[in-house]
Design a protein around this motif. Structure first.
Motif, mmCIF file in Angstrom:
data_model
loop_
_atom_site.group_PDB
_atom_site.id
_atom_site.type_symbol
_atom_site.label_atom_id
_atom_site.label_comp_id
_atom_site.label_asym_id
_atom_site.label_seq_id
_atom_site.Cartn_x
_atom_site.Cartn_y
_atom_site.Cartn_z
ATOM 1 N N GLU A 326 -55.877 54.218 -18.214
ATOM 2 C CA GLU A 326 -57.068 53.364 -18.059
ATOM 3 C C GLU A 326 -58.049 53.569 -19.199
ATOM 4 N N ILE A 329 -56.620 51.787 -22.359
ATOM 5 C CA ILE A 329 -56.746 50.329 -22.268
ATOM 6 C C ILE A 329 -58.198 49.904 -22.458
ATOM 7 N N GLU A 330 -59.112 50.640 -21.876
ATOM 8 C CA GLU A 330 -60.539 50.320 -22.015
ATOM 9 C C GLU A 330 -60.977 50.397 -23.470
ATOM 10 N N GLN A 333 -59.364 47.370 -25.329
ATOM 11 C CA GLN A 333 -59.631 46.049 -24.755
ATOM 12 C C GLN A 333 -60.424 45.128 -25.685
ATOM 13 N N ALA A 336 -58.050 43.672 -28.195
ATOM 14 C CA ALA A 336 -57.107 42.754 -27.555
ATOM 15 C C ALA A 336 -57.786 41.426 -27.208
ATOM 16 N N GLN A 337 -59.028 41.466 -26.798
ATOM 17 C CA GLN A 337 -59.733 40.225 -26.482
ATOM 18 C C GLN A 337 -59.943 39.374 -27.724
ATOM 19 N N GLN A 341 -55.188 38.666 -26.379
ATOM 20 C CA GLN A 341 -54.039 39.350 -25.805
ATOM 21 C C GLN A 341 -54.366 39.857 -24.402
ATOM 22 N N THR A 342 -53.302 40.005 -23.593
ATOM 23 C CA THR A 342 -53.436 40.494 -22.231
ATOM 24 C C THR A 342 -52.691 41.813 -22.103
ATOM 25 N N ILE A 343 -53.357 42.813 -21.501
ATOM 26 C CA ILE A 343 -52.745 44.117 -21.282
ATOM 27 C C ILE A 343 -52.620 44.338 -19.774
ATOM 28 N N ASP A 344 -51.384 44.450 -19.294
ATOM 29 C CA ASP A 344 -51.109 44.691 -17.880
ATOM 30 C C ASP A 344 -50.705 46.148 -17.681
ATOM 31 N N SER A 372 -50.352 45.854 -29.981
ATOM 32 C CA SER A 372 -51.390 44.850 -30.190
ATOM 33 C C SER A 372 -51.409 44.361 -31.641
#
Length: 462
Positions: A326, A329-330, A333, A336-337, A341-344, A372
């Motif tokens: 987490e 990803i944070e 993020q 990615a935005q 892009q989307t991170i699942d 990414s």
């Protein structure tokens, strides 16, 4: 002492010859092999002698002692005349033995007189006996009785003949052993030297700078083939390492030449205009950024080397992989935005690993960052947490199969123009962290996309 002047040079020459020969492994092996054979054959000959000639000799001596004791016992039990009578009868009946008796008046038995130099039983002495034109050797001993001296002896001729034949056969056996041992030892040592020569030739070729040399193998799977296989694997690793070092050097020269050139040009311009236009902080900020990037590159390479050689001093602890994922990803993020892009994230409850939290975070973040960077705008990135690590998938262009191994080399870049930002240290550092924890990294194509599997191989506590 003229002969001493000629003897000394001969002895010195013999010593030099022996020293020169003994310095050779083939010569030492031949001497050792022949010596072992001689010791073995000598031991066998000694055992055979004791079981044949020695046993016959001991048997005759035991019979001699038995006859002497018997006559001594009869001398004490019978009348003197009866003793003499039975002794004469036994002397006539004994063909292989001499039994004689001598007192102050006469001598009875097989001899006209008893030799005076013989020892008391059971010690044996040898003496000659004339039988017609022939002289025969007998061994015997004497027993002193109350009224005379008793002699008991046996013929040594047959035993002596057997001993001579056995000795001659032993000498021939030892000579054949020396010859056989010399030829066999020389042959074996030549075979060993032939194999060793292959190792030396390969080493000489490598020393000359040709890393492609390999030790020849016979295919028999013996100890030398195993050693050759290990050395060849080592040479292959050294060749790859040498190529990697050359590649890293070229990559460093290529990647750092541009930022260092920009720094130099900016400084030259600043120095030339310093008298008319003072240097401002805004002009130095790009230089500071370039220098920071260069320092970061070298720091990453040093950290990679420490991890690869297990020199990092990290304290392992139980870390929550969900929390690390987490956090990574944070942190990624915003980038990615910007790329749409989307991170699942696929997690499992309370997934805990034993390891270094900062290194695991860096490995996970670098894996996501690479996905990414190369998956392209609008890509979907999926992170799956596993009991022993994590897997990152994307739907980007992937990596051609022939480059799957090369991407783990330091500073390796797929694009020849090297315009994409970065220095090619991401995947090598991820692998070093995984191997530091006892795991590894693998990449595979998904058509489309790429999957990066990071295994830490540490027990999971759920």
């Amino acid at each position: 002492m003229t002969w001493l002047r000629f003897l000394k040079p001969s002895v010195a020459s013999a010593i030099d010859w022996w020293t020169a020969r003994f310095a050779s492994f083939a010569w030492r092996f031949t001497v050792l092999f022949t010596g072992i054979l001689l010791l073995l054959i000598s031991a066998i000959i000694f055992v055979l002698y004791q079981l044949s000639i020695g046993e016959i000799s001991r048997s005759k001596q035991q019979q001699l002692n038995l006859i002497a004791q018997q006559q001594q016992l009869l001398a004490g039990q019978l009348q003197y005349s009866e003793f003499l009578q039975q002794l004469s009868l036994q002397a006539e009946q004994s063909r292989d033995w001499i039994i004689a008796y001598q007192d102050s008046e006469e001598a009875l038995g097989d001899l006209s007189r008893v030799p005076s130099h013989l020892q008391d039983c059971p010690d044996l002495s040898s003496f000659l006996v004339s039988q017609g034109d022939d002289l025969r050797v007998y061994s015997g001993c004497i027993v002193t009785l109350a009224q005379g001296t008793l002699l008991v002896a046996f013929d040594e001729e047959d035993l002596y003949f057997l001993q001579q034949r056995f000795i001659n056969a032993s000498i021939v056996s030892l000579l054949l052993t020396i010859i056989l041992g010399g030829f066999s030892g020389r042959y074996l040592s030549k075979q060993l030297l032939k194999r060793i020569k292959g190792f030396n030739q390969a080493a000489a070729v490598v020393q000359s700078g040709n890393w492609s040399a390999r030790v020849p193998s016979t295919g028999r799977g013996d100890e030398f083939d195993i050693l050759a296989s290990n050395i060849n694997r080592m040479l292959t690793q050294l060749e790859h390492s040498f190529q990697a070092v050359s590649g890293v050097t070229d990559a460093i020269a290529h990647d750092l030449r541009t930022p260092l050139g920009r720094v130099r040009l900016t400084l030259e311009s600043a120095i030339e205009d310093a008298a008319h236009h003072p240097i401002k902080a805004e002009a130095l900020e790009p230089l500071l950024t370039e220098v920071d990037n260069i320092i970061h590159t070298f720091s990453s390479m040093l950290e990679l080397s420490r991890l690869e050689h297990k020199q990092a001093r990290s304290s392992f602890e139980q870390v929550n992989l969900n929390v690390i994922a987490e956090d990574a990803i944070e942190l990624l993020q915003p980038v990615a935005q910007d790329r749409h892009q989307t991170i699942d994230l696929e997690t499992t409850p309370t997934l805990t690993l034993l390891g270094d939290r900062s290194l695991i975070f860096r490995a996970l973040f670098n894996t996501l960052e690479n996905a990414s960077k190369y998956a392209g705008d609008g890509a979907t990135i999926q992170l799956s947490l596993q009991p022993t690590g994590f897997i990152v998938r994307d739907n980007g262009p992937g990596i051609p199969t022939e480059f799957h191994d090369k991407v783990f080399q330091r500073l390796y870049r797929l694009e020849s123009s090297r315009t994409t930002q970065g220095y090619g240290l991401g995947l090598p550092l991820i692998r070093a962290i995984a191997q530091f924890h006892g795991g590894d990294v693998t990449v595979s194509n998904l058509s489309p996309g790429l999957q990066v599997s990071v295994t830490l191989l540490q027990p999971a506590l759920t």
